[in-house]
Design an enzyme around this catalytic site. Sequence first.
Site, PDB file in Angstrom:
ATOM      1  N   HIS A 187     -13.415   1.136   0.270  1.00  0.00           N
ATOM      2  CA  HIS A 187     -12.306   0.876   1.178  1.00  0.00           C
ATOM      3  C   HIS A 187     -12.822   1.247   2.568  1.00  0.00           C
ATOM      4  O   HIS A 187     -13.615   2.184   2.717  1.00  0.00           O
ATOM      5  CB  HIS A 187     -11.098   1.764   0.881  1.00  0.00           C
ATOM      6  N   HIS A 196      -5.200  -0.131 -15.367  1.00  0.00           N
ATOM      7  CA  HIS A 196      -4.044  -0.908 -14.947  1.00  0.00           C
ATOM      8  C   HIS A 196      -3.502  -1.761 -16.090  1.00  0.00           C
ATOM      9  O   HIS A 196      -2.289  -1.974 -16.193  1.00  0.00           O
ATOM     10  CB  HIS A 196      -4.406  -1.805 -13.757  1.00  0.00           C
ATOM     11  N   ASP A 237      -1.878   6.507 -13.625  1.00  0.00           N
ATOM     12  CA  ASP A 237      -3.238   5.996 -13.486  1.00  0.00           C
ATOM     13  C   ASP A 237      -4.213   7.162 -13.402  1.00  0.00           C
ATOM     14  O   ASP A 237      -4.419   7.739 -12.340  1.00  0.00           O
ATOM     15  CB  ASP A 237      -3.295   5.151 -12.212  1.00  0.00           C
ATOM     16  N   ASP A 272     -12.695   4.851   3.436  1.00  0.00           N
ATOM     17  CA  ASP A 272     -13.605   5.722   2.694  1.00  0.00           C
ATOM     18  C   ASP A 272     -14.896   5.899   3.470  1.00  0.00           C
ATOM     19  O   ASP A 272     -15.497   6.977   3.462  1.00  0.00           O
ATOM     20  CB  ASP A 272     -13.970   5.111   1.328  1.00  0.00           C
ATOM     21  N   ASP A 282     -14.429   2.663 -10.904  1.00  0.00           N
ATOM     22  CA  ASP A 282     -13.245   3.191 -10.225  1.00  0.00           C
ATOM     23  C   ASP A 282     -12.750   4.364 -11.070  1.00  0.00           C
ATOM     24  O   ASP A 282     -11.673   4.333 -11.645  1.00  0.00           O
ATOM     25  CB  ASP A 282     -12.184   2.103 -10.100  1.00  0.00           C
ATOM     26  N   GLU A 307      -6.451  -7.483  -7.592  1.00  0.00           N
ATOM     27  CA  GLU A 307      -6.529  -6.472  -8.652  1.00  0.00           C
ATOM     28  C   GLU A 307      -5.118  -6.177  -9.176  1.00  0.00           C
ATOM     29  O   GLU A 307      -4.335  -5.490  -8.517  1.00  0.00           O
ATOM     30  CB  GLU A 307      -7.158  -5.192  -8.115  1.00  0.00           C
ATOM     31  N   ASP A 354     -12.997  -3.218 -12.680  1.00  0.00           N
ATOM     32  CA  ASP A 354     -12.994  -1.793 -12.358  1.00  0.00           C
ATOM     33  C   ASP A 354     -13.066  -1.034 -13.672  1.00  0.00           C
ATOM     34  O   ASP A 354     -12.119  -1.056 -14.472  1.00  0.00           O
ATOM     35  CB  ASP A 354     -11.728  -1.410 -11.587  1.00  0.00           C
ATOM     36  N   ASP A 384      -7.531   7.148 -14.106  1.00  0.00           N
ATOM     37  CA  ASP A 384      -8.865   6.755 -13.615  1.00  0.00           C
ATOM     38  C   ASP A 384      -9.990   7.590 -14.230  1.00  0.00           C
ATOM     39  O   ASP A 384     -10.878   8.077 -13.520  1.00  0.00           O
ATOM     40  CB  ASP A 384      -8.928   6.872 -12.088  1.00  0.00           C
TER      41      ASP A 384
END
Length: 442
Positions: free
Chosen positions: A101, A272, A308, A104, A340, A233, A297, A310
């Site tokens: 991103h 997701h 989520d 980031d 991710d 996404e 991802d 991750d």
Amino acid sequence: MQKEFFENIGKIPYEGKNSTNPLAFKYYNPDEVIGGKTMKEQLKFALSWWHTMGGDGTDMFGCGTTDKSWGECDATKRAFAKVDAAFEIMDKLSIDYFCFHDRDLSPEYGSLAETNAELDKVTDYIAEKMKADPSKKLLWGTAKCFDHPRYMHGAGTAPSADVFAYAAAQIKKAIEATVKLGGNGYVFWGGREGYETLLNTNMGLELDNMARLMKMSVDYARSIGFTGDFYIEPKPKEPTKHQYDFDTATVLGFLRKYGLDKDFKMNIEANHATLAQHTFQHELRVARDNGVFGSIDANQGDTLLGWDTDQFPTNIYDAALCMYEVLKAGGFTNGGLNFDSKARRGSFTPEDIFLSYIAGMDTFALGLRIADKLISDGRIDKFVDERYASWSTGIGADIISGKATLADLEKYALEKGEVTDSLTSGRQEMLESVLNNIMFSL
């Protein structure tokens, strides 16, 4: 001489499945050929800049547990230190790709102009690093249009035209950064593109505006030479109660309504899919069957939790069925497997970064091996072909070709009578046993 951030960790070797060395690959052998390509080419692993370089374990109940300052108190200097650390991580893990991103890479400053100028400096530095090591590539970039207070009601779907314009400007710059770094893709993830209640929401206008923003972005990116893929996404919830990009099928409906279906593919995230009450394989199959499979991802969620998480992927079953879909789709083109994923809050040491990536990379490497053997074994594909054999001859072929009318089918049914004798067993348990047999034979 450039600082080494992980002095006690060398290049991670492949030692095979019998190794007990935690800092070695058991299944990922980059140059080994599986399914006609090297594992490196088949899997196209990518480092996620946000979790790996910035995620410090902060959650809703507590502050960070991991030091991700990279030895710098100043945010500007830290942005450059992150670049050096990221390239060291990628080199030692034999990872060729990264994803980002915009925020980031470089944080926000006092104005958009200043923020853009500082982002340019960081991307210039990354470009220098990539020139020095041409094996390192940008898988995709995106804009972080969801964490700042200005985006509390959305970005492309904000009720304020001023916010929409600001988001458009931010996305424009993120696209430019992606093109500068030779990115293979650009992702739209609707971080706050959704709603909490319909009592205050003009859903039609919000969706129209999201389509407008995406169309503008595609037109601009192509005008400056971007030749990669655009991705959406899907995610059903978080941070809003209802996200407009709920799942692959929902996104397909959106794209087709607004004439964007030729411009976009899917970036499917495992966690997701879980939140949407689907399997990872289901989302991949819907994307593959509709010609919009793009990138992945790679992570996993916890089915006992409703958010989520991750987590780094360690579920071999899911990874195998994922890679089965990838291979059936012909493999990745511009996409890949972006981790991710974030180490658990209690896994806070620098070494845990490597241990987490090794776990995820080995999981997908084993998944690739299983998927390739599943296809070459042929039992499952043969069963499916035989189960649907009636569609290739007789009345089935007439239906498929369009020859049969509703009246023809009525006549056929009246003459044939009861059709239960044409049914065959689905053999689900047997097929699951075949999968297990192949999995545990490796």
